[in-house]
Design a protein around this motif. Structure first.
Motif, PDB file in Angstrom:
ATOM      1  N   TYR A   1      -3.239  -7.258  14.081  1.00  0.00           N
ATOM      2  CA  TYR A   1      -3.492  -5.979  13.406  1.00  0.00           C
ATOM      3  C   TYR A   1      -2.240  -5.631  12.622  1.00  0.00           C
ATOM      4  CZ  TYR A   1      -3.702  -0.908  12.786  1.00  0.00           C
ATOM      5  OH  TYR A   1      -3.665   0.352  12.260  1.00  0.00           O
TER       6      TYR A   1
ATOM      7  N   ALA B   1      -8.734  -3.545   4.015  1.00  0.00           N
ATOM      8  CA  ALA B   1      -9.205  -2.205   3.656  1.00  0.00           C
ATOM      9  C   ALA B   1      -8.011  -1.268   3.599  1.00  0.00           C
ATOM     10  CB  ALA B   1     -10.229  -1.688   4.663  1.00  0.00           C
ATOM     11  N   HIS B   2      -8.150  -0.204   2.800  1.00  0.00           N
ATOM     12  CA  HIS B   2      -7.109   0.823   2.852  1.00  0.00           C
ATOM     13  C   HIS B   2      -7.079   1.454   4.235  1.00  0.00           C
ATOM     14  CE1 HIS B   2      -4.291   3.882   1.746  1.00  0.00           C
ATOM     15  NE2 HIS B   2      -5.139   4.844   2.056  1.00  0.00           N
ATOM     16  N   GLY B   3      -8.249   1.800   4.756  1.00  0.00           N
ATOM     17  CA  GLY B   3      -8.344   2.341   6.109  1.00  0.00           C
ATOM     18  C   GLY B   3      -8.914   3.734   6.193  1.00  0.00           C
TER      19      GLY B   3
ATOM     20  N   PHE C   1      -6.283  -8.293  10.363  1.00  0.00           N
ATOM     21  CA  PHE C   1      -6.760  -7.015   9.852  1.00  0.00           C
ATOM     22  C   PHE C   1      -5.589  -6.391   9.101  1.00  0.00           C
ATOM     23  CE2 PHE C   1      -9.549  -7.842  13.382  1.00  0.00           C
ATOM     24  CZ  PHE C   1     -10.776  -7.321  12.991  1.00  0.00           C
TER      25      PHE C   1
ATOM     26  N   ASP D   1     -11.253   5.286  10.665  1.00  0.00           N
ATOM     27  CA  ASP D   1     -10.721   5.796  11.930  1.00  0.00           C
ATOM     28  C   ASP D   1     -11.802   6.599  12.654  1.00  0.00           C
ATOM     29  OD1 ASP D   1      -9.447   7.216  13.956  1.00  0.00           O
ATOM     30  OD2 ASP D   1      -7.660   7.639  12.771  1.00  0.00           O
TER      31      ASP D   1
ATOM     32  N   ASN E   1      -0.424  -2.982   9.810  1.00  0.00           N
ATOM     33  CA  ASN E   1      -0.357  -1.820   8.932  1.00  0.00           C
ATOM     34  C   ASN E   1       0.864  -1.999   8.043  1.00  0.00           C
ATOM     35  OD1 ASN E   1       0.240   1.101   8.035  1.00  0.00           O
ATOM     36  ND2 ASN E   1      -1.814   1.204   8.912  1.00  0.00           N
TER      37      ASN E   1
ATOM     38  N   LEU F   1      -7.339   3.040  13.628  1.00  0.00           N
ATOM     39  CA  LEU F   1      -7.675   1.817  12.913  1.00  0.00           C
ATOM     40  C   LEU F   1      -7.614   0.596  13.832  1.00  0.00           C
ATOM     41  CD1 LEU F   1      -5.977   2.385   9.434  1.00  0.00           C
ATOM     42  CD2 LEU F   1      -8.391   2.585  10.050  1.00  0.00           C
TER      43      LEU F   1
ATOM     44  N   GLU G   1     -14.298  -2.189   2.269  1.00  0.00           N
ATOM     45  CA  GLU G   1     -13.518  -3.275   2.834  1.00  0.00           C
ATOM     46  C   GLU G   1     -13.930  -4.623   2.251  1.00  0.00           C
ATOM     47  OE1 GLU G   1     -16.869  -2.570   5.899  1.00  0.00           O
ATOM     48  OE2 GLU G   1     -15.532  -1.336   4.651  1.00  0.00           O
TER      49      GLU G   1
ATOM     50  N   SER H   1       0.840  -1.203   0.000  1.00  0.00           N
ATOM     51  CA  SER H   1       0.000   0.000   0.000  1.00  0.00           C
ATOM     52  C   SER H   1       0.871   1.248   0.000  1.00  0.00           C
ATOM     53  CB  SER H   1      -0.926   0.021   1.229  1.00  0.00           C
ATOM     54  OG  SER H   1      -0.182   0.284   2.405  1.00  0.00           O
TER      55      SER H   1
ATOM     56  N   HIS I   1      -2.776   3.239   4.618  1.00  0.00           N
ATOM     57  CA  HIS I   1      -3.242   4.580   4.985  1.00  0.00           C
ATOM     58  C   HIS I   1      -2.351   5.305   6.001  1.00  0.00           C
ATOM     59  CE1 HIS I   1      -5.944   7.915   5.269  1.00  0.00           C
ATOM     60  NE2 HIS I   1      -6.333   7.648   6.495  1.00  0.00           N
TER      61      HIS I   1
ATOM     62  N   PHE J   1      -4.340  -3.192   6.861  1.00  0.00           N
ATOM     63  CA  PHE J   1      -4.627  -1.815   6.465  1.00  0.00           C
ATOM     64  C   PHE J   1      -3.385  -1.156   5.874  1.00  0.00           C
ATOM     65  CE2 PHE J   1      -7.466  -2.443  10.208  1.00  0.00           C
ATOM     66  CZ  PHE J   1      -8.691  -2.262   9.572  1.00  0.00           C
TER      67      PHE J   1
END
Length: 250
Positions: free
Chosen positions: A223, A123-125, A204, A129, A225, A188, A110, A12, A208, A206
């Motif tokens: 989680y 999802a991008h995110g 999850f 938030d 990122n 997020l 999502e 991403s 972003h 993400f």
């Protein structure tokens, strides 16, 4: 099931063509080099948003540039590898050009999917938030069909100039100042916790936030990122059993 020896890749926030950055050609070269390397063992590719720093499709016009990236993504899709593209807050105006020309699947919200024997929330995110109430309003404007129609009435030279001016004032121009201040302050992460109250997921994933994070959440979930292709040059890979965050060795 994922075939033995095959992997699923996630990336991403490449922000191709970002006017606030002065190394766009080098970053795109590395991105294409990475795509070329993973195509040999990829079972699937997830482009998790903000791949472009700006993208708006007029009926007969798309932004210039990105030739090498678009060609390599098309090559991967043409080889039979499914490519999933999530719109982010910078490339939210992807419509039918990329799916029709490149053969990819575009996701505007999502995605819940089982990969291997693990359940993923992807999802991008942006817009998830709960602390970012200002962007919640902006996203409603950006996704409004009437406002999209109005913007499309602008000449592309003018419209793209406006968008690049907006982008240069974004956090990209401020040195990417995002910091991780703990799970309870990470929007997020808070959102993912609220999802787990209703439905279980193993991962999850993400983008972003431009943060490189792999944190436990809930009873047995993770989680993630994905970082970015600006400071971290990072990506995620899932082999059917475990998920890893990696940095691309330039």
């Amino acid at each position: 099931m994922i075939d033995q020896g095959r992997k699923i890749y996630f990336i991403s926030d490449v922000h191709l063509g970002a006017p606030a950055l002065n190394n766009n050609a080098e970053r795109e070269r590395l991105f294409v080099q990475w795509l070329d390397e993973i195509k040999d063992d990829a079972a699937m590719l997830f482009l998790m948003g903000d791949i472009f720093d700006y993208w708006f499709e007029y009926k007969k016009v798309v932004p210039r540039g990105f030739t090498r990236s678009l060609g390599k993504i098309a090559e991967i899709a043409d080889s039979g590898i499914p490519v999933h593209f999530f719109t982010g807050n910078h490339d939210i105006w992807v419509f039918d050009y990329l799916p029709s020309e490149l053969g990819i699947q575009v996701h505007y919200t999502e995605m819940h999917v089982t990969l291997g024997n693990k359940k993923f929330f992807l999802a991008h995110g942006d817009g998830l938030d709960p602390f970012d109430t200002g962007y919640h309003f902006l996203k409603k404007v950006f996704t409004n069909r009437f406002f999209q129609w109005m913007f499309a009435r602008l000449h592309p030279n003018f419209g793209i100039k406006i968008a690049h001016g907006w982008s240069k004032k974004s956090r990209l121009d401020k040195g990417m100042g995002d910091e991780f201040k703990g799970p309870e302050k990470e929007g997020l992460y808070v959102f993912a916790n609220s999802v787990l109250e209703k439905e279980e997921f193993d991962y999850f994933i993400f983008g972003h936030r431009h943060l490189l994070l792999d944190l436990p959440i809930g009873n047995h979930s993770r989680y993630i990122n994905l970082g970015d292709w600006i400071n971290h040059f990072s990506y995620g890979v899932f082999d059917g059993e475990k998920f890893e965050l990696k940095r691309y060795k330039k």
